[in-house]
Design a protein around this motif. Structure first.
Motif, PDB file in Angstrom:
ATOM      1  N   UNK A   1       0.834  -1.211   0.000  1.00  0.00           N
ATOM      2  CA  UNK A   1       0.000   0.000   0.000  1.00  0.00           C
ATOM      3  C   UNK A   1       0.874   1.269   0.000  1.00  0.00           C
ATOM      4  N   UNK A   2       1.891   1.368   0.896  1.00  0.00           N
ATOM      5  CA  UNK A   2       2.766   2.545   0.824  1.00  0.00           C
ATOM      6  C   UNK A   2       3.467   2.680  -0.529  1.00  0.00           C
ATOM      7  N   UNK A   3       3.822   1.542  -1.121  1.00  0.00           N
ATOM      8  CA  UNK A   3       4.493   1.538  -2.430  1.00  0.00           C
ATOM      9  C   UNK A   3       3.555   2.072  -3.512  1.00  0.00           C
ATOM     10  N   UNK A   4       2.287   1.608  -3.468  1.00  0.00           N
ATOM     11  CA  UNK A   4       1.332   2.068  -4.489  1.00  0.00           C
ATOM     12  C   UNK A   4       0.978   3.542  -4.289  1.00  0.00           C
ATOM     13  N   UNK A   5       1.132   4.019  -3.045  1.00  0.00           N
ATOM     14  CA  UNK A   5       0.855   5.434  -2.777  1.00  0.00           C
ATOM     15  C   UNK A   5       2.074   6.322  -3.060  1.00  0.00           C
ATOM     16  N   UNK A   6       3.203   5.684  -3.366  1.00  0.00           N
ATOM     17  CA  UNK A   6       4.412   6.442  -3.669  1.00  0.00           C
ATOM     18  C   UNK A   6       5.188   6.862  -2.427  1.00  0.00           C
ATOM     19  N   UNK A   7       4.814   6.312  -1.265  1.00  0.00           N
ATOM     20  CA  UNK A   7       5.516   6.661  -0.032  1.00  0.00           C
ATOM     21  C   UNK A   7       6.871   5.985   0.049  1.00  0.00           C
ATOM     22  N   UNK A   8       6.981   4.801  -0.542  1.00  0.00           N
ATOM     23  CA  UNK A   8       8.291   4.136  -0.631  1.00  0.00           C
ATOM     24  C   UNK A   8       8.543   3.817  -2.097  1.00  0.00           C
ATOM     25  N   UNK A   9       9.825   3.757  -2.479  1.00  0.00           N
ATOM     26  CA  UNK A   9      10.150   3.605  -3.903  1.00  0.00           C
ATOM     27  C   UNK A   9      10.104   2.158  -4.377  1.00  0.00           C
ATOM     28  N   UNK A  10      10.530   1.266  -3.492  1.00  0.00           N
ATOM     29  CA  UNK A  10      10.659  -0.124  -3.926  1.00  0.00           C
ATOM     30  C   UNK A  10      10.165  -1.073  -2.835  1.00  0.00           C
ATOM     31  N   UNK A  11       9.942  -2.295  -3.246  1.00  0.00           N
ATOM     32  CA  UNK A  11       9.662  -3.350  -2.267  1.00  0.00           C
ATOM     33  C   UNK A  11      10.565  -4.528  -2.595  1.00  0.00           C
ATOM     34  N   UNK A  12      10.670  -5.446  -1.642  1.00  0.00           N
ATOM     35  CA  UNK A  12      11.420  -6.674  -1.894  1.00  0.00           C
ATOM     36  C   UNK A  12      10.403  -7.725  -2.367  1.00  0.00           C
ATOM     37  N   UNK A  13      10.373  -8.021  -3.687  1.00  0.00           N
ATOM     38  CA  UNK A  13       9.318  -8.908  -4.218  1.00  0.00           C
ATOM     39  C   UNK A  13       9.272 -10.270  -3.535  1.00  0.00           C
ATOM     40  N   UNK A  14      10.469 -10.813  -3.193  1.00  0.00           N
ATOM     41  CA  UNK A  14      10.471 -12.136  -2.566  1.00  0.00           C
ATOM     42  C   UNK A  14       9.851 -12.072  -1.168  1.00  0.00           C
ATOM     43  N   UNK A  15      10.093 -10.955  -0.480  1.00  0.00           N
ATOM     44  CA  UNK A  15       9.532 -10.800   0.870  1.00  0.00           C
ATOM     45  C   UNK A  15       7.996 -10.703   0.794  1.00  0.00           C
ATOM     46  N   UNK A  16       7.486  -9.853  -0.083  1.00  0.00           N
ATOM     47  CA  UNK A  16       6.022  -9.691  -0.154  1.00  0.00           C
ATOM     48  C   UNK A  16       5.364 -10.972  -0.669  1.00  0.00           C
ATOM     49  N   UNK A  17       6.044 -11.659  -1.565  1.00  0.00           N
ATOM     50  CA  UNK A  17       5.546 -12.949  -2.061  1.00  0.00           C
ATOM     51  C   UNK A  17       5.450 -13.974  -0.930  1.00  0.00           C
TER      52      UNK A  17
END
Lengths: 591, 67
Positions: A205-221
């Motif tokens: 959600x913060x990523x989609x709102x532009x609050x953070x630039x990136x996420x760790x895909x393996x972590x969210x997966x």
């Protein structure tokens, strides 16, 4: 005046009815998107752009496995709590509160998905049911899911509140079986949804709102699958509940063993969550050892399913013998096949056995590689959630709908035809999906037909498999049409005074035969939490250590000539050091 | 009738998984059926079931169970 549920609990019946109708709306939408994608993928009818296929697929998945199933199960859980405790909900306004939160949440999510079909807005959420990063949805999609899940948490709190109030008045009584099943399922759900809550609230959600630039895909997966596998049991456990407390009653007998049913639900509470990594056998960032632990836990989950198969079939046999059935297999003829509630649940249970076999293939680390991300997996979950759960829910609708509306079922013969047609349609479709997967045909692909390459079928041809899938899809759609004809016909029927009384199956071996420790919910929850800590702490730490909480470090793109020179020198130095290091190592090896 | 109409419907429905799986099983012993042959076999199976179900048992006078 009948003794139907609506007569005993009119206010609660309205909530259950609202949950059912929300569920059926989702089923209708999901069904429409199902047939569209089936015909598109098999190339029988392509009237949309293949890019939109993924929006259709997202809608099909989310509407069916999130809204249809969960709205339906909150309906039957409310019925189970009130009926088995013989008391209304503590505060009906609170109950409408959680229902409304779920409805608002899924509406936001649904709008975000459906907006993907139009260019009039930049809202879209074609991220499929699993919403893996780096696929990114509009914030409304994630926010809606959060509200929906919080709604289910509050629903659980409502049911726990009822149980605690009942317990205060009945301190020495055993927890009634349907209530026990609801409470254990909800405890499992609270643990399981922590994963997806962290994934969405802390990262996506913060990523989609532009609050953070990136996420760790393996972590969210990984956090998704922390929730993504147990959610299967969140769908299945209500179906199991129906097989335990309704099927024996409809068969004309009693539940074979209350203690065994409690053991099964305790095992699901304990074992459902620490298994999610078996969905990630091909993810390179997780060590094989952790995957092996997940596989072991998953295989243990076969135990409650096998116990259920034994108990439910034994209960059915008891019912059939009460109805005059005789012989080793002759009792089968005495079962109430004319009753769509029974036949639907029996056929659903039978197909679940086949789903169990394909599930074992999925769960086995080595053999999973053969079918991972192929059409096989789609065939598997159309047998589990698409039949064991969906067909059970549709079948019991024919019992519940009159109970919560006070109106007789519109047409029992149409209902019988509907459940049988679902069985036939799903047989055609899932069989071809499994076989297609064995050939390596990928899942989640709009056009799995490639130039210069053909999948080689062991038996028949791929075109025949496609035809079988399309035929199955059409039969399933027809079955849905019959289902909705019955739902609408029943809703428009006049009030009836001759409905069967509300209730559930009695037991041959009752709660007095079950060890007291089975009702110790704190103990089982603690064990479940410890197992989750064992299964997930090290994989999660390892994923964060390698890729960081928010993914790999972001290197700013060089914008000036000076920075290009600096980066060039840095790269040259690094390359030289690497070559020097490699040379020294080589020399060392040669010596 | 030997079984009720509803039970007969379910038995006929059961021929579908048997038929689709039988085609694969037969291929293991090098018997490859075309789609048309499979459909013909299916119709024959259903007809056989119908004959068995509708054939009166000894002493039965066409009474139909309503289970």
């Amino acid at each position: 005046m009948s003794n139907a549920y609506i007569d005993e609990f009119p206010a609660e019946a309205r909530i259950v009815r609202a949950a059912f109708y929300s569920s059926f709306l989702a089923l209708a939408l999901g069904g429409v998107f199902g047939i569209i994608q089936t015909l598109h993928r098999t190339d029988f009818l392509r009237f949309m752009d293949s890019v939109d296929y993924y929006t259709v697929l997202t809608a099909h998945g989310v509407f069916l496995v999130i809204s249809f199933t969960i709205f339906f199960l909150v309906g039957i859980f409310t019925w189970a709590i009130t009926t088995s405790l013989d008391r209304g909900l503590e505060d009906i306004r609170f109950s409408w509160g959680w229902y409304s939160l779920m409805a608002v949440g899924i509406t936001l999510t649904g709008v975000a998905i459906l907006a993907g079909f139009t260019d009039a807005t930049d809202i879209s959420a074609s991220v499929l049911f699993t919403f893996y990063a780096p696929l990114q949805a509009h914030p409304m999609f994630y926010l809606g899911l959060v509200l929906f899940v919080v709604g289910t948490w509050l629903a659980g709190a409502d049911w726990f509140r009822s149980w605690l109030a009942w317990k205060a008045e009945n301190p020495d009584e055993r927890i009634p079986l349907p209530t026990f099943m609801v409470l254990t399922t909800m405890l499992m759900w609270y643990i399981a949804t922590l994963g997806v809550a962290v994934a969405i609230l802390a990262f996506l959600l913060p990523w989609s709102l532009g609050w953070i630039d990136t996420v760790n895909p393996l972590l969210t997966r990984t956090l998704f699958w922390f929730f993504g596998h147990p959610v299967v049991y969140f769908w299945l456990m209500p179906a199991y509940m129906m097989w335990y407390v309704m099927l024996p009653k409809i068969s004309g007998g009693k539940l074979f063993s209350d203690p065994l049913a409690r053991v099964v639900f305790v095992l699901f509470l304990v074992l459902s969550v620490p298994t999610g990594i078996h969905h990630q056998y091909l993810d390179p960032g997780i060590a094989e050892g952790f995957k092996f632990i997940a596989m072991t836990n998953t295989m243990f989950l076969l135990l409650p399913s096998l116990l259920t198969a034994f108990t439910v079939v034994a209960s059915m046999e008891h019912g059939a013998r009460q109805r005059g059935g005789e012989g080793y297999l002759g009792w089968l003829k005495a079962l109430p096949w004319r009753d769509p509630v029974f036949t639907g649940m029996a056929l659903a249970g039978l197909m679940f056995a086949a789903a169990g076999f394909s599930g074992m293939i999925n769960a086995g680390m080595n053999i999973n590689y053969l079918v991972h991300n192929t059409f096989w997996v789609v065939g598997h979950f159309h047998l589990t959630v698409g039949t064991a759960v969906a067909l059970t829910f549709m079948a019991v609708t024919y019992w519940f709908l009159p109970q919560v509306t006070g109106r007789a079922l519109w047409n029992r013969s149409v209902a019988l035809g509907q459940v049988v047609l679902w069985f036939i349609g799903m047989t055609f479709m899932s069989n071809a999906m499994h076989r297609g997967g064995l050939l390596g045909i990928p899942r989640r692909t709009a056009e799995p037909q490639y130039e210069g390459f053909e999948f080689e079928a062991a038996v028949g041809s791929v075109a025949e498999l496609d035809a079988q899938i399309a035929l199955g899809g059409v039969l399933l759609t027809l079955s849905l049409v019959l289902f909705f004809a019955n739902v609408i016909g029943t809703a428009l029927n006049g009030k009836s005074d001759s409905l069967p009384a509300n209730g559930y199956a009695e037991t041959l071996s009752g709660p007095e035969d079950a060890p007291l420790v089975l009702d110790n919910l704190k103990l089982w929850t603690a064990i479940a939490v410890v197992l989750v800590i064992f299964a997930y702490t090290f994989p999660l730490l390892s994923i964060i250590e390698r890729g960081g909480l928010f993914g790999p470090e972001v290197i700013p793109f060089p914008l000036t000539l000076e920075s290009v020179t600096t980066v060039g020198i840095a790269l040259e130095t690094a390359a030289t050091e690497t070559v020097d290091g490699a040379t020294l190592a080589l020399v060392g090896v040669i010596r | 009738m030997r079984i009720s109409k509803a039970a007969l419907l379910v038995v006929i429905a059961f021929t579908v998984p048997i038929l689709v799986e039988l085609r694969t099983v037969l291929a293991w012993v090098n018997v490859e059926l075309t789609v048309l042959e499979s459909v013909t076999l299916g119709v024959a199976m259903i007809l056989a079931i119908l004959v068995w179900a509708l054939w009166p048992e000894n002493g039965e006078s066409g009474h139909s169970s309503t289970r």
